[in-house]
Design a protein around this motif. Sequence first.
Motif, short mmCIF file in Angstrom:
data_model
loop_
_atom_site.label_atom_id
_atom_site.label_comp_id
_atom_site.label_asym_id
_atom_site.label_seq_id
_atom_site.Cartn_x
_atom_site.Cartn_y
_atom_site.Cartn_z
N HIS A 95 50.68 32.81 64.97
CA HIS A 95 51.83 32.08 64.41
C HIS A 95 51.43 30.62 64.23
CE1 HIS A 95 56.17 31.99 63.63
NE2 HIS A 95 56.13 30.76 64.10
N GLY A 96 51.66 30.09 63.02
CA GLY A 96 51.26 28.72 62.72
C GLY A 96 49.95 28.74 61.96
N ILE A 97 49.09 27.81 62.24
CA ILE A 97 47.78 27.71 61.56
C ILE A 97 46.72 28.32 62.48
CG2 ILE A 97 46.07 26.14 60.58
CD1 ILE A 97 48.68 26.24 59.03
N GLY A 98 45.84 29.14 61.88
CA GLY A 98 44.79 29.74 62.69
C GLY A 98 43.65 30.31 61.87
N ILE A 99 42.58 30.66 62.58
CA ILE A 99 41.39 31.25 61.97
C ILE A 99 41.12 32.58 62.64
CG2 ILE A 99 38.92 31.00 61.53
CD1 ILE A 99 39.35 27.94 61.80
N TYR A 100 41.12 33.64 61.84
CA TYR A 100 40.80 35.00 62.30
C TYR A 100 39.43 35.35 61.74
CZ TYR A 100 40.94 40.12 62.47
OH TYR A 100 40.65 41.42 62.70
N LYS A 101 38.53 35.85 62.60
CA LYS A 101 37.19 36.17 62.13
C LYS A 101 36.68 37.43 62.82
CE LYS A 101 32.70 34.08 61.38
NZ LYS A 101 31.85 32.92 61.58
N SER A 102 36.21 38.38 62.00
CA SER A 102 35.55 39.57 62.50
C SER A 102 34.17 39.64 61.87
CB SER A 102 36.37 40.83 62.17
OG SER A 102 36.28 41.13 60.79
N SER A 103 33.47 40.74 62.05
CA SER A 103 32.13 40.85 61.47
C SER A 103 32.18 41.02 59.95
CB SER A 103 31.37 42.02 62.10
OG SER A 103 32.05 43.23 61.83
N THR A 104 33.34 41.41 59.40
CA THR A 104 33.43 41.67 57.96
C THR A 104 34.39 40.77 57.19
OG1 THR A 104 35.10 43.37 58.36
CG2 THR A 104 32.82 44.11 58.21
N VAL A 105 35.37 40.17 57.86
CA VAL A 105 36.36 39.34 57.16
C VAL A 105 36.62 38.05 57.92
CG1 VAL A 105 37.53 41.33 56.14
CG2 VAL A 105 38.39 40.37 58.27
N LYS A 106 37.15 37.07 57.17
CA LYS A 106 37.59 35.82 57.77
C LYS A 106 38.84 35.37 57.04
CE LYS A 106 36.05 31.13 58.84
NZ LYS A 106 34.93 30.17 58.73
#
Length: 188
Positions: A95-106
Amino acid sequence: TSRKGKYTFPNGDIYFGEFDYKLKGPHGLGLYLGVDGDSLYGKFQVKLQGIGMYCNVKYQSKYFGEFKESMFNGRGIFQNKIYKYKGGYKDCKFHGIGIYKSSTVKYEGGWFEGKKHGIGRFSTTHSIIEGEFIDDVIQDGYIEILTRRTKKLCQPEVRTFRKYWGTTTIVVDAKCNKIVFVKRFIEP
């Protein structure tokens, strides 16, 4: 009536630290070990409040950040063997601003109750989508389709993405790579 020590709850969970017998719960600095593998460390007022840590060895997950009522609330970093997220939380949801990162997507951008929402940038090894997201779906923006060899812009076309959030079909204007149509449906 606050004391330090060990307290075992009826369900088998164990708490080490400061305890208030009038409040019938943890109160102060402590470590909470759940029978399900969850552990919490930080300052408790019956529930974890403020800065703390969460860990689950079984699921190889950990969190460091802000808590409210023993839930991720505020800024924090969560990581497991699948992904890492750094940003805002509300009731354990992105919730809010963030960075999600996996081995295949960002994904970098806005979140609302666990879904991509607001201005954001979603990228894979083959494409970059920038624009406005609502309820996890791109509404308006730009897309770049990248080739493997040159990493240059390819000829845009109708693309259907089958990944993590159902199926999304995106129609792209060939002249400027502007997204002109988005259709999303959930597969049964």
